[in-house]
Design an enzyme around this catalytic site. Structure first.
Site, PDB file in Angstrom:
ATOM      1  N   HIS A   1      -6.528  -5.825  -1.447  1.00 21.14           N
ATOM      2  CA  HIS A   1      -5.493  -4.790  -1.329  1.00 21.14           C
ATOM      3  C   HIS A   1      -4.363  -5.366  -0.499  1.00 21.14           C
ATOM      4  O   HIS A   1      -4.538  -5.639   0.687  1.00 21.14           O
ATOM      5  CB  HIS A   1      -6.084  -3.548  -0.658  1.00 21.14           C
ATOM      6  CG  HIS A   1      -5.160  -2.374  -0.602  1.00 21.14           C
ATOM      7  ND1 HIS A   1      -4.771  -1.672  -1.720  1.00 21.14           N
ATOM      8  CD2 HIS A   1      -4.563  -1.751   0.455  1.00 21.14           C
ATOM      9  CE1 HIS A   1      -3.982  -0.666  -1.368  1.00 21.14           C
ATOM     10  NE2 HIS A   1      -3.832  -0.701  -0.053  1.00 21.14           N
TER      11      HIS A   1
ATOM     12  N   ASP B   1      -8.488  -3.062  -7.265  1.00 19.57           N
ATOM     13  CA  ASP B   1      -7.921  -2.779  -5.951  1.00 19.57           C
ATOM     14  C   ASP B   1      -9.005  -2.293  -4.994  1.00 19.57           C
ATOM     15  O   ASP B   1      -9.624  -1.243  -5.192  1.00 19.57           O
ATOM     16  CB  ASP B   1      -6.819  -1.731  -6.079  1.00 19.57           C
ATOM     17  CG  ASP B   1      -6.083  -1.491  -4.778  1.00 19.57           C
ATOM     18  OD1 ASP B   1      -6.677  -0.843  -3.891  1.00 19.57           O
ATOM     19  OD2 ASP B   1      -4.944  -1.944  -4.644  1.00 19.57           O
TER      20      ASP B   1
ATOM     21  N   SER C   1       0.834  -1.197   0.000  1.00 19.37           N
ATOM     22  CA  SER C   1       0.000   0.000   0.000  1.00 19.37           C
ATOM     23  C   SER C   1       0.877   1.258   0.000  1.00 19.37           C
ATOM     24  O   SER C   1       1.659   1.457  -0.922  1.00 19.37           O
ATOM     25  CB  SER C   1      -0.971  -0.028   1.184  1.00 19.37           C
ATOM     26  OG  SER C   1      -1.950   0.970   1.064  1.00 19.37           O
TER      27      SER C   1
END
Length: 467
Positions: free
Chosen positions: A407, A362, A266
């Site tokens: 994610h 995502d 991330s």
């Protein structure tokens, strides 16, 4: 419609949306891998997911600190491994037949234990004198598991995720949490997935020196503002933190590395892109150095109202943290610093081999940028792939782009490497990354659109407040 809840999510989201998924660490994974011999087809996995595209969810309220603590995967020393099972995925909403619980695909996950090696925290006390500190002025920190055997001179440096703060208000909120202060960090955390030290779970990197760098600056390690406001006592020093941590690791043996890989999830995945070439510059020319970005390819996408919200947000991050001097000059010489937080404006100029691991749908970007339930995730996938393909596909580039609603996929065992992990053309993520790093085989695969991929471990939202 307001965007206050979404601003909070952008500022304070955890590095990944993995915590509701049961983590799988089965013994004998390598045996299963050999048994299927690369021939097991995705369709044989035996489950099929309904579409999440028609689901409409109300806007979730801002997350409170208690929710952050609940979602924090860092377990305190001596605590028992945690197992979680997704709630039923087809709770019908009272006002119709829509499915509230999913906004994703059905996950066929068994009840499995969370394995991981607990690794102690290391505080870089010497960094304080250099002004390389967290938002609250506390020293930066990392967790180091020493390599062994053939991996003693190989280093994996993995950066934690956790969103960004874009102004004084949100940075003040952040500095009271582990994402802004090392005083709030757990003293031990469990290493799993790409950080596992077991060959059955992490075949190519298990015996490397493995580092997880904690994230406490809110700028993907780019900030550098000298002045500290005496009223807020906020320190915007992410760029200095990156340098101080690297210097500390080099002094502990990383300077002798034969192999080195920077990675992250991330906001940490974005860090590995922004600092990729800078990481390469730390080592002699004969060291094999590469970069892996997991869920870090954030695209400049308009929201459903046609507003360039995420672009304005990143402009706030760059301005607040004084990020310009620590962003790649190849980008800042052409564009404003805020635009240089988008990998689509960076990747083409990166000289170091880079592997991009990302879901085409995502879940964090769909939920926090587009707004859940109202935008078409297929359109997001189209825009994502367009931005990705504009970067070209040099032979040194690695790609694993699956059509999943998730994610971050490198930190949890079930998605990194296990008998039921996501696959593209019979290869798990761990197989693909390992083959790419060691130059055994190139890997550049982009999945077909949903719902063709039945190997996904998709993010389930039983309650919109969990977004």
């Amino acid at each position: 419609m307001t965007r206050s809840w979404r601003t909070h999510a952008l500022d304070d989201t955890q590095g990944g949306e993995r915590t509701q998924l049961t983590q799988e660490t089965r013994p004998g994974v390598e045996t299963e891998r050999q048994r299927r011999g690369g021939e097991k087809k995705k369709a044989e996995l035996g489950w099929k997911a309904p579409s999440f595209f028609a689901v409409r969810l109300p806007e979730p309220p801002p997350r409170q600190e208690e929710e952050h603590a609940r979602l924090d995967r860092d377990r305190v020393p001596g605590s028992s491994p945690v197992s979680v099972v997704p709630s039923p995925v087809q709770k019908e909403m009272a006002n119709g037949g829509a499915y509230l619980s999913c906004f994703a695909f059905v996950c066929a996950l068994a009840l499995l234990g969370v394995d991981g090696d607990f690794v102690n925290i290391t505080y870089v006390a010497s960094a304080v004198a250099k002004g390389a500190v967290c938002l609250d002025g506390s020293p930066p920190a990392y967790h180091l598991a020493r390599g062994f055997g053939s991996g003693v001179n190989s280093w994996l440096v993995h950066f934690e995720g956790g969103g960004w703060c874009s102004n004084v208000t949100t940075c003040l909120q952040r500095k009271r949490t582990r994402l802004g202060s090392s005083k709030q960090m757990a003293k031990q955390i469990a290493f799993s997935g790409i950080l596992s030290n077991t060959p059955d779970y992490n075949p190519d990197f298990y015996n490397w020196n493995k580092v997880k760098v904690r994230y406490c600056d809110g700028s993907s390690f780019t900030g550098d503002v000298e002045k500290v406001d005496p009223a807020t006592k906020l320190h915007y020093r992410g760029g200095r933190v990156w340098q101080a941590v690297m210097e500390d690791l080099l002094a502990k043996g990383m300077n002798n590395a034969d192999n080195a890989l920077i990675s992250g999830c991330s906001a940490g995945g974005l860090t590995s892109i922004l600092h990729c070439d800078r990481f390469r510059d730390l080592f002699p020319v004969d060291t094999k150095v590469k970069c892996l970005s997991d869920a870090g390819f954030f695209i400049n996408e308009k929201d459903i109202a046609g507003v360039e919200y995420i672009a304005a947000f990143f402009n706030g991050v760059a301005t607040t943290h004084g990020s310009a001097k620590n962003l790649p000059f190849a980008c800042t010489s052409r564009l404003s610093p805020g635009m240089c937080f988008f990998p689509q404006n960076e990747v083409k100029q990166i000289q170091t081999p880079l592997f991009i691991l990302n879901a085409a749908y995502d879940s964090w970007q769909v939920r926090n940028i587009l707004v859940p339930g109202f935008a078409d995730p297929h359109e997001f996938r189209d825009d994502f792939l367009k931005a990705l393909k504009e970067q070209g596909t040099p032979s040194t580039r690695g790609l694993f782009i699956n059509s999943c609603f998730v994610h971050c996929q490198s930190e949890t065992q079930e998605t990194w490497f296990s008998s039921g992990s996501p696959m593209l053309e019979t290869k798990t993520i761990a197989d693909a990354v390992g083959d790419w790093f060691y130059d055994r085989n190139p890997f550049q695969k982009i999945d077909c659109p949903y719902p063709c991929d039945s190997t996904c471990h998709n993010r389930i939202y039983d309650d919109p407040s969990e977004a």
